[in-house]
Design a protein around this motif. Structure first.
Motif, PDB file in Angstrom:
ATOM      1  N   ARG A 146      28.179  10.682  14.326  1.00  0.00           N
ATOM      2  CA  ARG A 146      28.709  11.355  13.141  1.00  0.00           C
ATOM      3  C   ARG A 146      27.857  11.117  11.892  1.00  0.00           C
ATOM      4  O   ARG A 146      27.942  11.875  10.925  1.00  0.00           O
ATOM      5  N   TYR A 147      27.064  10.067  11.880  1.00  0.00           N
ATOM      6  CA  TYR A 147      26.366   9.677  10.664  1.00  0.00           C
ATOM      7  C   TYR A 147      24.851   9.737  10.857  1.00  0.00           C
ATOM      8  O   TYR A 147      24.338   9.547  11.958  1.00  0.00           O
ATOM      9  N   PRO A 148      24.125   9.994   9.765  1.00  0.00           N
ATOM     10  CA  PRO A 148      22.659  10.029   9.859  1.00  0.00           C
ATOM     11  C   PRO A 148      22.087   8.693  10.320  1.00  0.00           C
ATOM     12  O   PRO A 148      22.673   7.628  10.101  1.00  0.00           O
ATOM     13  N   LYS A 149      20.937   8.774  10.949  1.00  0.00           N
ATOM     14  CA  LYS A 149      20.204   7.583  11.382  1.00  0.00           C
ATOM     15  C   LYS A 149      19.217   7.201  10.291  1.00  0.00           C
ATOM     16  O   LYS A 149      18.490   8.061   9.777  1.00  0.00           O
ATOM     17  N   ILE A 150      19.175   5.918   9.945  1.00  0.00           N
ATOM     18  CA  ILE A 150      18.311   5.435   8.870  1.00  0.00           C
ATOM     19  C   ILE A 150      17.305   4.439   9.441  1.00  0.00           C
ATOM     20  O   ILE A 150      17.688   3.461  10.090  1.00  0.00           O
ATOM     21  N   GLN A 151      16.046   4.711   9.195  1.00  0.00           N
ATOM     22  CA  GLN A 151      14.973   3.806   9.622  1.00  0.00           C
ATOM     23  C   GLN A 151      14.164   3.434   8.380  1.00  0.00           C
ATOM     24  O   GLN A 151      13.620   4.308   7.709  1.00  0.00           O
ATOM     25  N   THR A 152      14.098   2.150   8.089  1.00  0.00           N
ATOM     26  CA  THR A 152      13.474   1.693   6.848  1.00  0.00           C
ATOM     27  C   THR A 152      12.154   0.981   7.116  1.00  0.00           C
ATOM     28  O   THR A 152      11.918   0.452   8.210  1.00  0.00           O
ATOM     29  N   ASN A 153      11.322   1.007   6.088  1.00  0.00           N
ATOM     30  CA  ASN A 153      10.047   0.275   6.103  1.00  0.00           C
ATOM     31  C   ASN A 153       9.156   0.636   7.284  1.00  0.00           C
ATOM     32  O   ASN A 153       8.545  -0.248   7.917  1.00  0.00           O
ATOM     33  N   LEU A 154       9.076   1.916   7.585  1.00  0.00           N
ATOM     34  CA  LEU A 154       8.134   2.382   8.594  1.00  0.00           C
ATOM     35  C   LEU A 154       6.740   2.383   7.974  1.00  0.00           C
ATOM     36  O   LEU A 154       6.516   3.023   6.940  1.00  0.00           O
ATOM     37  N   VAL A 155       5.808   1.660   8.560  1.00  0.00           N
ATOM     38  CA  VAL A 155       4.458   1.563   8.004  1.00  0.00           C
ATOM     39  C   VAL A 155       3.675   2.817   8.390  1.00  0.00           C
ATOM     40  O   VAL A 155       3.469   3.091   9.568  1.00  0.00           O
ATOM     41  N   TYR A 156       3.257   3.573   7.375  1.00  0.00           N
ATOM     42  CA  TYR A 156       2.500   4.797   7.669  1.00  0.00           C
ATOM     43  C   TYR A 156       1.000   4.630   7.460  1.00  0.00           C
ATOM     44  O   TYR A 156       0.206   5.455   7.928  1.00  0.00           O
ATOM     45  N   ALA A 157       0.577   3.554   6.793  1.00  0.00           N
ATOM     46  CA  ALA A 157      -0.860   3.332   6.591  1.00  0.00           C
ATOM     47  C   ALA A 157      -1.087   1.920   6.060  1.00  0.00           C
ATOM     48  O   ALA A 157      -0.177   1.295   5.495  1.00  0.00           O
ATOM     49  N   PHE A 158      -2.325   1.434   6.253  1.00  0.00           N
ATOM     50  CA  PHE A 158      -2.777   0.187   5.638  1.00  0.00           C
ATOM     51  C   PHE A 158      -3.939   0.536   4.711  1.00  0.00           C
ATOM     52  O   PHE A 158      -4.955   1.070   5.160  1.00  0.00           O
ATOM     53  N   LYS A 159      -3.780   0.233   3.421  1.00  0.00           N
ATOM     54  CA  LYS A 159      -4.821   0.542   2.449  1.00  0.00           C
ATOM     55  C   LYS A 159      -4.912  -0.577   1.418  1.00  0.00           C
ATOM     56  O   LYS A 159      -3.895  -1.135   1.001  1.00  0.00           O
ATOM     57  N   ASP A 160      -6.115  -0.875   1.014  1.00  0.00           N
ATOM     58  CA  ASP A 160      -6.345  -1.921   0.003  1.00  0.00           C
ATOM     59  C   ASP A 160      -5.681  -3.238   0.394  1.00  0.00           C
ATOM     60  O   ASP A 160      -5.153  -3.968  -0.459  1.00  0.00           O
ATOM     61  N   GLY A 161      -5.676  -3.530   1.691  1.00  0.00           N
ATOM     62  CA  GLY A 161      -5.150  -4.800   2.152  1.00  0.00           C
ATOM     63  C   GLY A 161      -3.640  -4.901   2.199  1.00  0.00           C
ATOM     64  O   GLY A 161      -3.102  -6.004   2.385  1.00  0.00           O
ATOM     65  N   CYS A 162      -2.934  -3.797   2.029  1.00  0.00           N
ATOM     66  CA  CYS A 162      -1.471  -3.856   2.076  1.00  0.00           C
ATOM     67  C   CYS A 162      -0.932  -2.679   2.884  1.00  0.00           C
ATOM     68  O   CYS A 162      -1.614  -1.665   3.081  1.00  0.00           O
ATOM     69  N   SER A 163       0.283  -2.837   3.365  1.00  0.00           N
ATOM     70  CA  SER A 163       0.919  -1.781   4.147  1.00  0.00           C
ATOM     71  C   SER A 163       1.697  -0.842   3.235  1.00  0.00           C
ATOM     72  O   SER A 163       2.329  -1.280   2.270  1.00  0.00           O
ATOM     73  N   THR A 191      -5.761  10.308  -7.663  1.00  0.00           N
ATOM     74  CA  THR A 191      -6.209  10.837  -6.372  1.00  0.00           C
ATOM     75  C   THR A 191      -5.774   9.929  -5.231  1.00  0.00           C
ATOM     76  O   THR A 191      -5.414  10.405  -4.142  1.00  0.00           O
ATOM     77  N   ALA A 192      -5.798   8.605  -5.439  1.00  0.00           N
ATOM     78  CA  ALA A 192      -5.360   7.661  -4.402  1.00  0.00           C
ATOM     79  C   ALA A 192      -3.882   7.865  -4.078  1.00  0.00           C
ATOM     80  O   ALA A 192      -3.477   7.756  -2.909  1.00  0.00           O
ATOM     81  N   MET A 193      -3.084   8.171  -5.087  1.00  0.00           N
ATOM     82  CA  MET A 193      -1.666   8.410  -4.850  1.00  0.00           C
ATOM     83  C   MET A 193      -1.472   9.671  -4.008  1.00  0.00           C
ATOM     84  O   MET A 193      -0.637   9.707  -3.092  1.00  0.00           O
ATOM     85  N   VAL A 194      -2.227  10.715  -4.327  1.00  0.00           N
ATOM     86  CA  VAL A 194      -2.148  11.954  -3.557  1.00  0.00           C
ATOM     87  C   VAL A 194      -2.578  11.703  -2.112  1.00  0.00           C
ATOM     88  O   VAL A 194      -1.964  12.212  -1.169  1.00  0.00           O
ATOM     89  N   LYS A 195      -3.616  10.909  -1.939  1.00  0.00           N
ATOM     90  CA  LYS A 195      -4.057  10.570  -0.579  1.00  0.00           C
ATOM     91  C   LYS A 195      -2.946   9.874   0.201  1.00  0.00           C
ATOM     92  O   LYS A 195      -2.776  10.117   1.413  1.00  0.00           O
ATOM     93  N   ASP A 196      -2.182   9.023  -0.480  1.00  0.00           N
ATOM     94  CA  ASP A 196      -1.085   8.333   0.194  1.00  0.00           C
ATOM     95  C   ASP A 196      -0.018   9.319   0.669  1.00  0.00           C
ATOM     96  O   ASP A 196       0.515   9.184   1.777  1.00  0.00           O
ATOM     97  N   ILE A 197       0.299  10.301  -0.158  1.00  0.00           N
ATOM     98  CA  ILE A 197       1.287  11.306   0.233  1.00  0.00           C
ATOM     99  C   ILE A 197       0.803  12.080   1.455  1.00  0.00           C
ATOM    100  O   ILE A 197       1.558  12.331   2.404  1.00  0.00           O
ATOM    101  N   HIS A 198      -0.473  12.432   1.462  1.00  0.00           N
ATOM    102  CA  HIS A 198      -1.039  13.134   2.606  1.00  0.00           C
ATOM    103  C   HIS A 198      -1.032  12.256   3.858  1.00  0.00           C
ATOM    104  O   HIS A 198      -0.755  12.733   4.967  1.00  0.00           O
ATOM    105  N   SER A 199      -1.328  10.972   3.692  1.00  0.00           N
ATOM    106  CA  SER A 199      -1.308  10.056   4.836  1.00  0.00           C
ATOM    107  C   SER A 199       0.103   9.911   5.405  1.00  0.00           C
ATOM    108  O   SER A 199       0.296   9.889   6.630  1.00  0.00           O
ATOM    109  N   ALA A 200       1.091   9.811   4.517  1.00  0.00           N
ATOM    110  CA  ALA A 200       2.482   9.710   4.961  1.00  0.00           C
ATOM    111  C   ALA A 200       2.896  10.968   5.714  1.00  0.00           C
ATOM    112  O   ALA A 200       3.583  10.903   6.748  1.00  0.00           O
ATOM    113  N   THR A 201       2.470  12.122   5.202  1.00  0.00           N
ATOM    114  CA  THR A 201       2.803  13.385   5.867  1.00  0.00           C
ATOM    115  C   THR A 201       2.214  13.425   7.264  1.00  0.00           C
ATOM    116  O   THR A 201       2.894  13.786   8.241  1.00  0.00           O
ATOM    117  N   ARG A 202       0.966  13.045   7.395  1.00  0.00           N
ATOM    118  CA  ARG A 202       0.318  13.080   8.718  1.00  0.00           C
ATOM    119  C   ARG A 202       0.953  12.074   9.681  1.00  0.00           C
ATOM    120  O   ARG A 202       1.071  12.341  10.876  1.00  0.00           O
TER     121      ARG A 202
END
Length: 259
Positions: free
Chosen positions: A16-33, A97-108
């Motif tokens: 009946r309720y949505p499924k929630i998945q948190t903190n899914l790592v979509y990329a590692f950049k600049d030494g952080c997830s 530009t780095a922020m935009v790259k992150d959005i594109h990485s998350a999308t992919r």
């Protein structure tokens, strides 16, 4: 109810309720997830489905931290209507530009794992708020430009079906960058449908700026609409009332309709 009694229930067993998945790592950049939170609608037993996807790009707070959970309750309401919602974090550096790259990485990441998360890899759009609205606009404009992508745009092209811009900033304040209208004038490509949600109380968009923005987008043959919410501010729930949501879903459905 009687104490020390046994009561048998015969309730429906379907999810009946949505499924929630948190903190899914979509990329590692600049030494952080970099992570995202994903909300998907409930799936009945023995049913295979792929949900259309809204990629929500949040605003930042006064400390330049991404407000990843501020609209979580509202995104749950969207998920209840049959849409998956990804709430994306991104690097808050001086480099837009780095922020935009992150959005594109998350999308992919989401598209590459569409089968795992029950997503439709062909129906996805951006939903940005505040600075996230500015970044979403840039992401749509530069989705095919290699300079704004860490991944190969030829091997992994992006095709956003629309853009929902809530109280979008015209500049990447507090970071440096060009006005959104200037970027639109420099880019002649046709855009997917755009819906701008504007609260009148905080004057994010003046009437003149709104008119210029609409004219610039329309000039390239693109669909764009502006909804003004009287007295609303950036944090207002007025954008997510049942009546407002009906209009949002009408736009989303239209964006996902094959042209």
């Amino acid at each position: 109810m009687e104490q020390n009694s046994i009561i048998n229930f015969n309730e429906p067993l379907v999810p009946r309720y949505p499924k929630i998945q948190t903190n899914l790592v979509y990329a590692f950049k600049d030494g952080c997830s970099l992570t995202l939170n994903l909300i998907t609608p409930p799936i009945p037993p023995n049913v295979k489905t792929h949900f259309p996807l809204l990629i929500y790009v949040p605003d930042i707070d006064e400390h330049n931290m991404v407000k990843i959970d501020e609209r979580f309750a509202q995104m749950l309401e969207i998920a209840k209507r049959g849409y998956a919602v990804a709430l994306v974090s991104y690097r808050t550096t001086a480099d837009v530009t780095a922020m935009v790259k992150d959005i594109h990485s998350a999308t992919r990441f989401l598209l590459d794992h569409a089968f795992k998360y029950d997503l439709d890899p062909y129906r996805y759009l951006l939903f940005g708020e505040g600075l996230g609205g500015y970044l979403s606009s840039l992401s749509i404009l530069d989705q095919g430009q290699q300079r704004s992508n860490d991944e190969d745009v030829r091997r992994s092209p992006l095709r956003y079906k629309g853009g929902l811009l809530l109280e979008t900033s015209l500049t990447p304040h507090p970071f440096s960058g060009p006005f959104l209208s200037e970027l639109l004038l420099q880019n002649s490509q046709k855009l997917p449908p755009i819906l701008i949600l504007n609260g009148t109380a905080d004057h994010t968009l003046t009437d003149k700026q709104a008119t210029e923005l609409l004219t610039t987008i329309q000039a390239r043959g693109s669909e764009v609409s502006l909804f003004n919410f009287e007295g609303a501010t950036l944090s207002s729930d007025a954008f997510f009332t049942p009546y407002s949501l009906d209009f949002l879903f009408e736009f989303i459905k239209h964006s996902f309709t094959k042209k």
